[in-house]
Design an enzyme around this catalytic site. Structure first.
Site, PDB file in Angstrom:
ATOM      1  N   ALA A  62     -27.408 -58.095-104.980  1.00  0.00           N
ATOM      2  CA  ALA A  62     -26.870 -57.686-106.277  1.00  0.00           C
ATOM      3  C   ALA A  62     -28.009 -57.770-107.291  1.00  0.00           C
ATOM      4  CB  ALA A  62     -25.723 -58.609-106.656  1.00  0.00           C
ATOM      5  N   GLY A 107     -26.145 -59.323-101.409  1.00  0.00           N
ATOM      6  CA  GLY A 107     -25.287 -58.134-101.343  1.00  0.00           C
ATOM      7  C   GLY A 107     -25.773 -57.100-100.335  1.00  0.00           C
ATOM      8  N   GLU A 110     -24.408 -58.213 -97.140  1.00  0.00           N
ATOM      9  CA  GLU A 110     -22.945 -58.080 -97.256  1.00  0.00           C
ATOM     10  C   GLU A 110     -22.499 -56.618 -97.106  1.00  0.00           C
ATOM     11  OE1 GLU A 110     -23.129 -60.390-100.955  1.00  0.00           O
ATOM     12  OE2 GLU A 110     -21.595 -61.689-100.132  1.00  0.00           O
ATOM     13  N   GLU A 130     -28.272 -66.518-102.089  1.00  0.00           N
ATOM     14  CA  GLU A 130     -27.586 -66.796-103.353  1.00  0.00           C
ATOM     15  C   GLU A 130     -27.716 -68.258-103.789  1.00  0.00           C
ATOM     16  OE1 GLU A 130     -26.402 -64.833-100.977  1.00  0.00           O
ATOM     17  OE2 GLU A 130     -25.363 -63.119-101.842  1.00  0.00           O
TER      18      GLU A 130
HETATM   19  N1  CAA Z   1     -32.106 -57.774-108.421  1.00  0.00           N
HETATM   20  C1  CAA Z   1     -32.868 -57.212-109.372  1.00  0.00           C
HETATM   21  N2  CAA Z   1     -34.170 -56.884-109.184  1.00  0.00           N
HETATM   22  C2  CAA Z   1     -34.696 -57.143-107.972  1.00  0.00           C
HETATM   23  C3  CAA Z   1     -33.961 -57.734-106.949  1.00  0.00           C
HETATM   24  C4  CAA Z   1     -32.598 -58.050-107.200  1.00  0.00           C
HETATM   25  N3  CAA Z   1     -31.792 -58.574-106.262  1.00  0.00           N
HETATM   26  N4  CAA Z   1     -34.769 -57.902-105.874  1.00  0.00           N
HETATM   27  C5  CAA Z   1     -35.964 -57.413-106.229  1.00  0.00           C
HETATM   28  N5  CAA Z   1     -35.940 -56.962-107.503  1.00  0.00           N
HETATM   29  C6  CAA Z   1     -37.024 -56.369-108.273  1.00  0.00           C
HETATM   30  C7  CAA Z   1     -38.033 -57.434-108.693  1.00  0.00           C
HETATM   31  O1  CAA Z   1     -37.599 -58.096-109.873  1.00  0.00           O
HETATM   32  C8  CAA Z   1     -39.259 -56.591-108.900  1.00  0.00           C
HETATM   33  O2  CAA Z   1     -39.150 -55.929-110.148  1.00  0.00           O
HETATM   34  P1  CAA Z   1     -40.463 -55.771-111.097  1.00  0.00           P
HETATM   35  O3  CAA Z   1     -41.398 -54.923-110.280  1.00  0.00           O
HETATM   36  O4  CAA Z   1     -39.909 -55.067-112.292  1.00  0.00           O
HETATM   37  O5  CAA Z   1     -40.964 -57.141-111.344  1.00  0.00           O
HETATM   38  C9  CAA Z   1     -39.144 -55.511-107.814  1.00  0.00           C
HETATM   39  O6  CAA Z   1     -37.784 -55.499-107.437  1.00  0.00           O
HETATM   40  C10 CAA Z   1     -39.969 -55.842-106.574  1.00  0.00           C
HETATM   41  O7  CAA Z   1     -39.609 -57.146-106.140  1.00  0.00           O
HETATM   42  P2  CAA Z   1     -40.686 -58.307-105.872  1.00  0.00           P
HETATM   43  O8  CAA Z   1     -41.882 -58.131-106.752  1.00  0.00           O
HETATM   44  O9  CAA Z   1     -39.965 -59.597-105.949  1.00  0.00           O
HETATM   45  O10 CAA Z   1     -41.088 -57.949-104.368  1.00  0.00           O
HETATM   46  P3  CAA Z   1     -41.627 -58.961-103.281  1.00  0.00           P
HETATM   47  O11 CAA Z   1     -42.133 -58.112-102.158  1.00  0.00           O
HETATM   48  O12 CAA Z   1     -42.562 -59.956-103.844  1.00  0.00           O
HETATM   49  O13 CAA Z   1     -40.313 -59.765-102.770  1.00  0.00           O
HETATM   50  C11 CAA Z   1     -38.016 -59.968-102.123  1.00  0.00           C
HETATM   51  C12 CAA Z   1     -39.272 -59.062-102.158  1.00  0.00           C
HETATM   52  C13 CAA Z   1     -38.270 -61.140-101.178  1.00  0.00           C
HETATM   53  C14 CAA Z   1     -36.870 -59.131-101.601  1.00  0.00           C
HETATM   54  C15 CAA Z   1     -37.724 -60.486-103.548  1.00  0.00           C
HETATM   55  O14 CAA Z   1     -37.701 -59.377-104.435  1.00  0.00           O
HETATM   56  C16 CAA Z   1     -36.415 -61.215-103.690  1.00  0.00           C
HETATM   57  O15 CAA Z   1     -36.309 -62.367-103.296  1.00  0.00           O
HETATM   58  N6  CAA Z   1     -35.412 -60.551-104.287  1.00  0.00           N
HETATM   59  C17 CAA Z   1     -34.129 -61.172-104.593  1.00  0.00           C
HETATM   60  C18 CAA Z   1     -33.293 -61.340-103.325  1.00  0.00           C
HETATM   61  C19 CAA Z   1     -32.014 -62.068-103.654  1.00  0.00           C
HETATM   62  O16 CAA Z   1     -32.005 -63.187-104.089  1.00  0.00           O
HETATM   63  N7  CAA Z   1     -30.881 -61.404-103.404  1.00  0.00           N
HETATM   64  C20 CAA Z   1     -29.574 -61.964-103.658  1.00  0.00           C
HETATM   65  C21 CAA Z   1     -29.080 -61.521-105.000  1.00  0.00           C
HETATM   66  S1  CAA Z   1     -27.613 -62.353-105.476  1.00  0.00           S
HETATM   67  C22 CAA Z   1     -26.356 -61.536-104.726  1.00  0.00           C
HETATM   68  O17 CAA Z   1     -26.563 -60.605-103.963  1.00  0.00           O
HETATM   69  C23 CAA Z   1     -24.982 -62.032-105.093  1.00  0.00           C
HETATM   70  C24 CAA Z   1     -23.876 -61.482-104.326  1.00  0.00           C
HETATM   71  O18 CAA Z   1     -23.549 -61.889-103.255  1.00  0.00           O
HETATM   72  C25 CAA Z   1     -23.029 -60.494-104.931  1.00  0.00           C
END
Ligand code: CAA
Length: 256
Positions: A62, A107, A110, A130
């Site tokens: 998400a 998500g 999911e 999460e």
């Molecule tokens: N939401 C919003 N933006 C996201 C995102 C997310 N889930 N995942 C990545 N991005 C964005 C980053 O902020 C970044 O944006 P900028 O270039 O503007 O800074 C861009 O995508 C590239 O990401 P990274 O620079 O972080 O890329 P990376 O290669 O270093 O890492 C990754 C990749 C490991 C996937 C890392 O981006 C990450 O950990 N992302 C979040 C994953 C996460 O926690 N997901 C769970 C979300 S909560 C959820 O899903 C709740 C639910 O159940 C409903």
């Protein structure tokens, strides 16, 4: 139909829905979830493939930037929107294959698990991170995943927030098959074409019975299967399929 956050394309009877926010690693914001819901009303195909744009992420979860400032009530609505979107995918009257081509986190795992089954590329990563954000899964990670892989394995993923690679996901039973990234879509389309060549009514009934029967007791579920099986004998596909077998030719299913 113009969508802001998804792409839809068709190859014969196969539809491909691509979540298309590569700059945010295809994360799911409110607008994207609404776009996905619209697909049900606007497009017809025999089988749908769900994937993510680019070669880094399927869906990285998400949208954290959007969730960050949510109130509890907004989070409730967001979770409900996620659930209704994933339920729509699960209940589509045609098979949906997830082609997971990179990160499928939160998500992302999911939504993949809401599809009928998952093919993944070697660079795919699954996980429910999460808890590392101070929350826990809100789009079915605590519900569909335990049903798919068992409570213990799902709890380990939910409590640790750790990522698993495609091979580990295969061994856990999350993923059906793993391919090199370059051949993921081609291989997924091969399976999609094989499914599309079969009787659509039989496949729809099978999907309905497998999903509905999964949470019933075995006696009730087998009874549901019998009634759905008998319904199959009211269709032209049944007559065509069996006549073709007897006449030693390929069936020409009409989906009726
Ligand atoms: N939401 C919003 N933006 C996201 C995102 C997310 N889930 N995942 C990545 N991005 C964005 C980053 O902020 C970044 O944006 P900028 O270039 O503007 O800074 C861009 O995508 C590239 O990401 P990274 O620079 O972080 O890329 P990376 O290669 O270093 O890492 C990754 C990749 C490991 C996937 C890392 O981006 C990450 O950990 N992302 C979040 C994953 C996460 O926690 N997901 C769970 C979300 S909560 C959820 O899903 C709740 C639910 O159940 C409903």
């Amino acid at each position: 139909m113009d969508y802001k956050n998804i792409l839809i394309s068709f190859e014969g009877e196969i539809g491909v829905l691509t979540i298309n926010r590569p700059k945010a690693l295809n994360s799911l914001n409110i607008e994207t979830l609404r776009d996905i819901q619209e697909v049900k009303n606007n497009h017809v195909c025999k089988i749908l493939i769900l994937t993510g744009a680019g070669d880094k992420a399927f869906v990285a979860g998400a949208d954290i930037a959007e969730m960050k400032g949510m109130s509890s009530l907004e989070a409730l609505n967001f979770s409900k929107l996620g659930h209704s979107t994933l339920k729509m995918i699960q209940d589509l009257d045609r098979p949906v294959i997830a082609a997971v081509n990179g990160y499928a986190l939160g998500g992302g795992t999911e939504i993949a698990v809401a599809c009928d089954f998952i093919y993944a590329s070697e660079n795919a990563r699954f996980g429910l991170p999460e808890v590392t954000l101070g929350i826990f899964p809100g789009f079915g990670g605590t519900q569909r995943l335990p049903r798919l892989i068992g409570k213990g394995k799902a709890k380990e993923l939910v409590y640790t927030g750790k990522m698993v690679n495609a091979q580990e996901a295969y061994q856990m039973g999350i993923v059906n098959r793993v391919f090199p990234l370059a051949s993921l879509m081609e291989e997924t389309k091969k399976t999609a074409a094989q499914i599309a060549g079969n009787g659509v009514v039989g496949i729809r009934l099978a999907k309905m019975v497998i999903d509905a029967g999964f949470n019933m007791d075995l006696t009730e579920a087998c009874s549901l299967e019998s009634y759905a099986f008998s319904f199959g004998f009211t269709t032209e596909d049944q007559k065509e399929g069996m006549t073709a077998f007897v006449e030693k030719r390929k069936p020409n299913f009409k989906g009726k």
